[in-house]
Scaffold this motif. Structure first.
Motif, short mmCIF file in Angstrom:
data_model
loop_
_atom_site.label_atom_id
_atom_site.label_comp_id
_atom_site.label_asym_id
_atom_site.label_seq_id
_atom_site.Cartn_x
_atom_site.Cartn_y
_atom_site.Cartn_z
N VAL A 436 1.48 2.58 15.66
CA VAL A 436 1.26 3.56 14.58
C VAL A 436 2.27 3.34 13.46
O VAL A 436 1.92 3.35 12.27
CB VAL A 436 1.37 4.99 15.14
N TYR A 437 3.53 3.14 13.84
CA TYR A 437 4.59 2.91 12.85
C TYR A 437 4.30 1.65 12.03
O TYR A 437 4.44 1.65 10.80
CB TYR A 437 5.93 2.79 13.56
N ASP A 438 3.87 0.58 12.70
CA ASP A 438 3.61 -0.68 12.01
C ASP A 438 2.46 -0.56 11.02
O ASP A 438 2.53 -1.07 9.90
CB ASP A 438 3.31 -1.78 13.03
N VAL A 439 1.40 0.14 11.44
CA VAL A 439 0.25 0.31 10.54
C VAL A 439 0.64 1.15 9.32
O VAL A 439 0.30 0.81 8.17
CB VAL A 439 -0.93 0.96 11.29
N ALA A 440 1.36 2.23 9.56
CA ALA A 440 1.77 3.11 8.47
C ALA A 440 2.70 2.40 7.50
O ALA A 440 2.55 2.49 6.27
CB ALA A 440 2.43 4.37 9.03
N THR A 441 3.68 1.68 8.05
CA THR A 441 4.64 0.98 7.17
C THR A 441 3.98 -0.20 6.47
O THR A 441 4.37 -0.54 5.34
CB THR A 441 5.86 0.51 7.97
N TRP A 442 2.98 -0.84 7.11
CA TRP A 442 2.26 -1.91 6.42
C TRP A 442 1.54 -1.36 5.19
O TRP A 442 1.64 -1.93 4.09
CB TRP A 442 1.24 -2.56 7.36
N ALA A 443 0.81 -0.27 5.38
CA ALA A 443 0.07 0.31 4.25
C ALA A 443 1.02 0.76 3.15
O ALA A 443 0.79 0.50 1.95
CB ALA A 443 -0.78 1.50 4.74
N ALA A 444 2.11 1.42 3.53
CA ALA A 444 3.08 1.89 2.54
C ALA A 444 3.71 0.71 1.80
O ALA A 444 3.91 0.76 0.57
CB ALA A 444 4.16 2.72 3.23
N THR A 445 4.03 -0.35 2.51
CA THR A 445 4.65 -1.52 1.88
C THR A 445 3.71 -2.18 0.90
O THR A 445 4.10 -2.50 -0.24
CB THR A 445 5.07 -2.54 2.96
N GLN A 446 2.46 -2.40 1.29
CA GLN A 446 1.51 -3.08 0.41
C GLN A 446 1.24 -2.25 -0.85
O GLN A 446 1.15 -2.80 -1.97
CB GLN A 446 0.21 -3.36 1.16
N LEU A 447 1.12 -0.94 -0.70
CA LEU A 447 0.90 -0.09 -1.87
C LEU A 447 2.13 -0.04 -2.76
O LEU A 447 2.03 -0.04 -4.00
CB LEU A 447 0.50 1.31 -1.42
N ALA A 448 3.30 -0.01 -2.14
CA ALA A 448 4.55 0.03 -2.91
C ALA A 448 4.74 -1.26 -3.70
O ALA A 448 5.16 -1.23 -4.87
CB ALA A 448 5.73 0.27 -1.98
#
Length: 510
Positions: A436-448
């Protein structure tokens, strides 16, 4: 890579089935009306052909260089001379008389190399090289009207600036500092003897990297020219057989073929994706005034994804050219496979799967990140992250968009670090939570990254402000709130300092 960007813009304009909206022309935006002029389009296509022709010719020349000018058959002086002469020809072929800027900078900085004291050689070289590059950026854009396409010589000048400053710091480390004050990496790359003019010219102007880079270390380059490069890397990873003559001689052919496939795939992706999702559509009325926030967020991500394959193409092709010449061997991986990624400028898989801003930056434009770490991040006593971002923006040029991107990157980096330091440990107790952490941080990173990098490709103040206003400056606000309210752990600053040989020896004694 500014020349490449301009040429790509022209191809993009030719491929679009409908005319692109023009960006505002005030405050530093790229004048698209000049690019759409038939005469300038012809110049741009000529530059594109020159760039690709040089790189493809360099690829074949690199194979020939490795086979027929092998260090076992030819002296290092001949290899240096051939690489330099062909590199000079490439620069003149691509840029005509504007190539004189490159040669002037090389001659000036070699004068500093042989005449300056070792205690100041790095300072003088840095300020002269960066100063000359900045003057050229300013004159090309503001005096010559945004660099009429024939004057866009800044790409090779940027690479040469990296190499000049890298070499100057390594000479300073070897001759002007105590060994115990150096980090392990600085000690490994430090030079005890100043290079000759032939070595200096070959390092800066060789045909393998003069057009598109990447930057590399002088010791590695000289070892490659002298035929010690691969053996040196094998010994560094404790190869089982220590007899120098019994070490294997791995071929780069497989690595080159793989990178050429990546190059071709990147080119096809660029030609298809950019046609459907041009960057200029970020200033469309639909995007700015009609789309809802979620649609803008998703569309921005897709548009920025579509802008990346051109970099994948140029950097991977440059890497393949160096490998074809036999340069770029990095050792053996954990499975015993030979690796040819010493000079790689990006790791596409890690970029697209990055779960942190730091991981993304570490795998994008890798050699430039290494250069920034070498000449700035590890050496400045205060605000290393801020000063490194500022130096990166200055090196790229004087378009306002660069400064929007890199100054936005500072709070985003600090906020991402704070979130990771404070919350990551809570998600490591089980595989499900970690997923869950990896998916959330992946999405946040790509959008950022999409949000932060958008000004870099838009270049101008007005379209950048228009974009950020339509996004409600959300990432700026969120990053500042995180920095203000989340505790920043003090050891993160201490960990930045590289371990010196003296500190390592003390730990061993303890």
């Amino acid at each position: 890579m500014r020349k490449w960007d301009l040429a790509v813009c022209l191809i993009h304009n030719c491929l679009l089935s409908r005319p692109c909206p023009q960006l505002p022309l005030r405050n530093g935006s790229l004048p698209f009306h000049q690019l759409q002029n038939p005469e300038n389009q012809e110049l741009g296509r000529s530059l594109m052909v020159n760039f690709v022709a040089c790189q493809l010719f360099a690829l074949f020349a690199a194979f020939w260089f490795r086979i027929y000018l092998h260090p076992g058959k030819t002296s290092s002086q001949v290899r240096h001379a051939f690489a330099t002469i062909l590199g000079i020809y490439f620069v003149i072929f691509c840029f005509g008389w504007y190539s004189v800027h490159l040669f002037v900078l090389v001659l000036m900085c070699y004068g500093i190399m042989v005449s300056a004291s070792v205690s100041n050689i790095h300072r003088y070289s840095f300020f002269v090289a960066m100063g000359y590059l900045t003057i050229c950026h300013i004159s090309r854009i503001y005096i010559f009207h945004y660099g009429i396409l024939t004057t866009d010589f800044s790409g090779p000048l940027m690479i040469v600036t990296q190499k000049i400053t890298t070499l100057a710091f390594q000479v300073h480390d070897g001759l002007g500092r105590r060994t115990e004050d150096l980090s392990a990496e600085q000690h490994r790359l430090a030079l005890k003897v100043k290079p000759s003019f032939l070595e200096y010219s070959s390092y800066l102007l060789n045909f393998m990297s003069v057009i598109a880079g990447p930057c590399n270390n002088f010791k590695d380059y000289v070892a490659f020219i002298e035929g010690r490069h691969i053996h040196m890397k094998l010994l560094e990873v404790n190869w089982k057989q220590k007899d120098f003559h019994s070490l294997p001689d791995p071929s780069p052919t497989g690595a080159v073929i793989h990178k050429l496939y990546v190059t071709l795939g990147s080119l096809l992706l660029f030609l298809t994706l950019t046609k459907s999702f041009p960057v200029t559509c970020l200033v469309d009325d639909w995007f700015v005034h009609e789309a809802n926030f979620l649609a803008r967020l998703c569309y921005l991500y897709v548009v920025m994804q579509a802008s990346k394959p051109k970099y994948y193409f140029a950097w991977t092709l440059a890497d393949a050219v160096n490998n074809a010449a036999g340069f770029g061997f990095s050792g053996v991986d954990k499975n015993g496979n030979f690796c040819w990624d010493l000079l790689s400028n990006l790791n596409i898989w890690k970029i697209e799967t990055a779960t942190s801003f730091k991981m993304y930056l570490e795998n994008w434009n890798i050699q430039t990140s290494t250069w920034l770490k070498c000449v700035c991040y590890e050496r400045v006593p205060w605000y290393p992250t801020v000063l490194t971002f500022i130096l990166s923006a200055l090196w790229h040029g004087v378009y306002p968009g660069y400064y929007f991107t890199f100054l936005t990157g500072v709070p985003v980096t600090l906020a991402a670090r704070a979130v990771r330091n404070n919350y990551r440990r809570y998600f490591l107790s089980s595989k499900a939570l970690k997923a869950v952490y990896d998916v959330a941080t992946w999405a946040a990173t790509q959008l950022a990254v999409s949000y932060t990098a958008a000004p870099f490709v838009m270049l101008a103040v007005e379209p950048t402000i228009s974009l950020y206003k339509s996004m409600y400056f959300y990432l700026h606000i969120v990053s500042l709130l995180i920095i203000l309210y989340l505790p920043i752990k003090p050891q993160t600053h201490i960990q930045r300092q590289p371990q010196t040989l003296n500190s390592v020896n003390k730990k061993k004694m303890d």
